[in-house]
Design an enzyme around this catalytic site. Structure first.
Site, mmCIF file in Angstrom:
data_model
loop_
_atom_site.group_PDB
_atom_site.id
_atom_site.type_symbol
_atom_site.label_atom_id
_atom_site.label_comp_id
_atom_site.label_asym_id
_atom_site.label_seq_id
_atom_site.Cartn_x
_atom_site.Cartn_y
_atom_site.Cartn_z
ATOM 1 N N SER A 121 26.527 -35.534 -13.820
ATOM 2 C CA SER A 121 26.493 -35.420 -12.377
ATOM 3 C C SER A 121 25.664 -36.169 -11.942
ATOM 4 O O SER A 121 25.854 -37.109 -10.927
ATOM 5 C CB SER A 121 26.136 -34.025 -11.923
ATOM 6 O OG SER A 121 27.070 -33.010 -12.290
ATOM 7 N N HIS A 142 33.615 -38.047 -14.166
ATOM 8 C CA HIS A 142 32.940 -37.302 -13.371
ATOM 9 C C HIS A 142 33.962 -36.408 -12.657
ATOM 10 O O HIS A 142 34.476 -36.780 -11.753
ATOM 11 C CB HIS A 142 31.937 -37.867 -12.403
ATOM 12 C CG HIS A 142 31.207 -36.787 -11.864
ATOM 13 N ND1 HIS A 142 30.562 -36.654 -10.509
ATOM 14 C CD2 HIS A 142 30.684 -35.452 -12.341
ATOM 15 C CE1 HIS A 142 29.840 -35.775 -10.203
ATOM 16 N NE2 HIS A 142 29.958 -35.124 -11.198
ATOM 17 N N GLU A 154 35.395 -39.467 -10.778
ATOM 18 C CA GLU A 154 34.935 -40.644 -10.510
ATOM 19 C C GLU A 154 34.828 -41.199 -11.858
ATOM 20 O O GLU A 154 34.070 -40.604 -12.925
ATOM 21 C CB GLU A 154 33.391 -40.371 -9.944
ATOM 22 C CG GLU A 154 33.226 -39.934 -8.333
ATOM 23 C CD GLU A 154 31.971 -39.476 -8.145
ATOM 24 O OE1 GLU A 154 31.654 -39.783 -6.926
ATOM 25 O OE2 GLU A 154 30.985 -39.160 -8.906
ATOM 26 N N ASN A 192 27.892 -37.319 -4.998
ATOM 27 C CA ASN A 192 26.554 -36.680 -5.155
ATOM 28 C C ASN A 192 25.417 -37.404 -4.509
ATOM 29 O O ASN A 192 24.479 -36.829 -3.568
ATOM 30 C CB ASN A 192 26.293 -36.330 -6.475
ATOM 31 C CG ASN A 192 27.088 -34.904 -6.957
ATOM 32 O OD1 ASN A 192 27.350 -34.299 -6.141
ATOM 33 N ND2 ASN A 192 26.783 -34.890 -8.301
HETATM 34 N N1 LIG Z 1 28.961 -27.012 -12.522
HETATM 35 C C1 LIG Z 1 29.391 -28.247 -12.039
HETATM 36 O O1 LIG Z 1 29.405 -27.972 -10.753
HETATM 37 C C2 LIG Z 1 29.353 -29.600 -12.485
HETATM 38 C C3 LIG Z 1 30.233 -30.515 -11.881
HETATM 39 C C4 LIG Z 1 30.326 -31.542 -12.112
HETATM 40 C C5 LIG Z 1 29.771 -32.210 -13.475
HETATM 41 N N2 LIG Z 1 28.949 -31.040 -13.985
HETATM 42 C C6 LIG Z 1 28.140 -31.605 -15.224
HETATM 43 O O2 LIG Z 1 29.007 -31.078 -16.411
HETATM 44 C C7 LIG Z 1 28.195 -30.834 -17.462
HETATM 45 C C8 LIG Z 1 28.334 -29.447 -18.039
HETATM 46 O O3 LIG Z 1 27.895 -28.490 -17.003
HETATM 47 P P1 LIG Z 1 28.536 -27.008 -16.768
HETATM 48 O O4 LIG Z 1 28.298 -26.489 -15.564
HETATM 49 O O5 LIG Z 1 29.890 -26.874 -17.391
HETATM 50 O O6 LIG Z 1 27.366 -26.413 -17.720
HETATM 51 P P2 LIG Z 1 27.622 -24.912 -18.579
HETATM 52 O O7 LIG Z 1 26.245 -24.426 -18.688
HETATM 53 O O8 LIG Z 1 28.601 -24.138 -17.858
HETATM 54 O O9 LIG Z 1 28.224 -25.390 -20.066
HETATM 55 C C9 LIG Z 1 27.867 -26.245 -21.013
HETATM 56 C C10 LIG Z 1 28.145 -25.827 -22.352
HETATM 57 O O10 LIG Z 1 28.042 -26.610 -23.318
HETATM 58 C C11 LIG Z 1 27.652 -26.085 -24.499
HETATM 59 N N3 LIG Z 1 26.953 -26.862 -25.456
HETATM 60 C C12 LIG Z 1 25.697 -27.123 -25.379
HETATM 61 N N4 LIG Z 1 25.356 -28.139 -26.235
HETATM 62 C C13 LIG Z 1 26.462 -28.225 -27.154
HETATM 63 C C14 LIG Z 1 26.830 -29.149 -28.022
HETATM 64 N N5 LIG Z 1 26.248 -30.020 -28.598
HETATM 65 N N6 LIG Z 1 28.074 -29.253 -28.620
HETATM 66 C C15 LIG Z 1 29.023 -28.360 -27.923
HETATM 67 N N7 LIG Z 1 28.919 -27.617 -27.139
HETATM 68 C C16 LIG Z 1 27.515 -27.513 -26.339
HETATM 69 C C17 LIG Z 1 27.144 -24.623 -23.978
HETATM 70 O O11 LIG Z 1 27.197 -23.594 -25.215
HETATM 71 C C18 LIG Z 1 28.024 -24.354 -22.732
HETATM 72 O O12 LIG Z 1 28.792 -23.479 -23.057
HETATM 73 C C19 LIG Z 1 26.707 -31.206 -17.091
HETATM 74 O O13 LIG Z 1 26.527 -32.551 -17.416
HETATM 75 C C20 LIG Z 1 26.782 -31.089 -15.608
HETATM 76 O O14 LIG Z 1 25.793 -31.604 -14.856
HETATM 77 C C21 LIG Z 1 28.838 -29.915 -13.639
#
Ligand SMILES: NC(=O)c1ccc[n+]([C@@H]2O[C@H](COP(=O)([O-])OP(=O)(O)OC[C@H]3O[C@@H](n4cnc5c(N)ncnc54)[C@H](O)[C@@H]3O)[C@@H](O)[C@H]2O)c1
Length: 292
Positions: A121, A142, A154, A192
């Site tokens: 993000s 994204h 994006e 963002n």
């Molecule tokens: N939550 C949102 O609103 C949102 C929106 C857009 C982008 N993002 C981005 O998406 C990404 C994930 O966010 P999220 O909210 O889904 O996080 P989350 O914490 O819900 O999920 C992350 C997952 O990744 C797993 N993980 C960690 N290291 C790993 C690895 N080496 N191999 C495999 N799995 C692994 C964890 O076990 C966890 O289940 C981040 O970069 C975040 O900035 C989040």
């Protein structure tokens, strides 16, 4: 010529990764999801099954389509199982070193023409790409939360992204039913960069003008026509996720409006994270699913 994406990998099946995997399997693509444990992989499959089941209940999907979609998803803890993927979308924790390490490992496992995409993000796609030997294959992709519902993607190009890698991701996003846009790798990309300081302003107004979260949301939905109020939106994003993204954008751009308001930092520290914790600005029934 854009590279053709046949098989997709998704690394990290949390909120975003599970949603992205669901989008891919519903669009007919073989998808391999990688998690750190079998239990987390199974939990993600269960969540996807639950949401597909709701789509069946609402007659948006037939039971056969649901079964066919689920059959396209395999989960694994082994990175090597991603070897045949043409595109891998990374959705692990928002931590630069974790992502750089993962991309280095992925480069060892994948075919040279495979595209590596990050769903970050607020981190720099360029800094993630610098970890690999061939940064031209790295692109930002994204998605927005909830990924199966929100149509924007994006597609972020760094100065070193290959044009055919960017185009392959753009065409892929369209193929899975999204409405992609292209942009450069600048802090916060498009949405963002605008939304984070705006939401922070909204939270500051709560205290400055003595407004309740309910009234602020009423003001912005009825007065401006926003489809959702700012407090409800922060609860949906997750207070911790929003604070983290604010800090990253503030570090990159240095503008005061980017830094998270005290009130949000306090909420994060007290575990008032929004929908996912059952309470943020508002209270939620934790048993209820958090997306349509
Ligand atoms: N939550 C949102 O609103 C949102 C929106 C857009 C982008 N993002 C981005 O998406 C990404 C994930 O966010 P999220 O909210 O889904 O996080 P989350 O914490 O819900 O999920 C992350 C997952 O990744 C797993 N993980 C960690 N290291 C790993 C690895 N080496 N191999 C495999 N799995 C692994 C964890 O076990 C966890 O289940 C981040 O970069 C975040 O900035 C989040």
């Amino acid at each position: 010529m854009p590279r053709e994406i046949g098989k997709v990998g998704v690394v990290g099946l949390g909120t975003m990764g599970a949603g992205i995997a669901q989008v891919c399997i519903q669009a007919g693509l073989e998808t391999v999801g990688r998690e750190v444990s079998d239990e987390l992989g199974e939990r993600a499959r269960g969540r996807i099954e639950h949401y597909l089941g709701r789509a069946v209940e609402k007659a948006r999907l037939s039971p056969e389509e649901k079964d066919a979609a689920l059959a396209r998803l395999t989960t694994s803890t082994e990175l090597e199982d991603l070897a045949g993927c043409d595109l891998v979308i990374e959705a692990v924790v928002e931590d630069l070193e974790a992502k750089r390490e993962l991309f280095r490992e992925l480069e060892r496992v994948l075919a040279p023409e495979a595209v590596l995409a990050t769903n970050t993000s607020a981190l720099s796609v360029t800094e993630i790409a610098e970890a690999v030997e061939h940064p031209d294959r790295v692109v930002g992709m994204h998605f927005f939360n909830p990924a199966p519902v929100l149509r924007l993607v994006e597609v972020v190009r760094t100065k070193r992204s290959a044009e055919d890698a960017v185009e392959a991701v753009f065409v892929f996003a369209e193929r899975v039913g999204k409405e992609p846009i292209r942009c450069d790798d600048t802090p916060g990309f498009v949405v963002n960069r605008i939304l984070i300081p705006l939401l922070n302003d909204c939270v500051r107004v709560l205290d400055e003008a003595g407004v309740s979260p309910e009234d602020l949301d009423t003001a912005m939905t009825l007065g401006v026509g926003w489809p959702i109020g700012p407090c409800a939106l922060i609860d949906l994003i997750g207070v911790d996720v929003h604070v983290h993204a604010s800090e990253a954008i503030h570090a990159a751009l240095g503008e005061d409006r980017m830094s998270p308001p005290e009130r949000l930092v306090r909420m994060r520290d007290e575990g008032l994270l929004g929908r996912k914790s059952g309470r943020g600005f508002f209270a939620y029934d934790r048993a209820a699913p958090d997306r349509p």
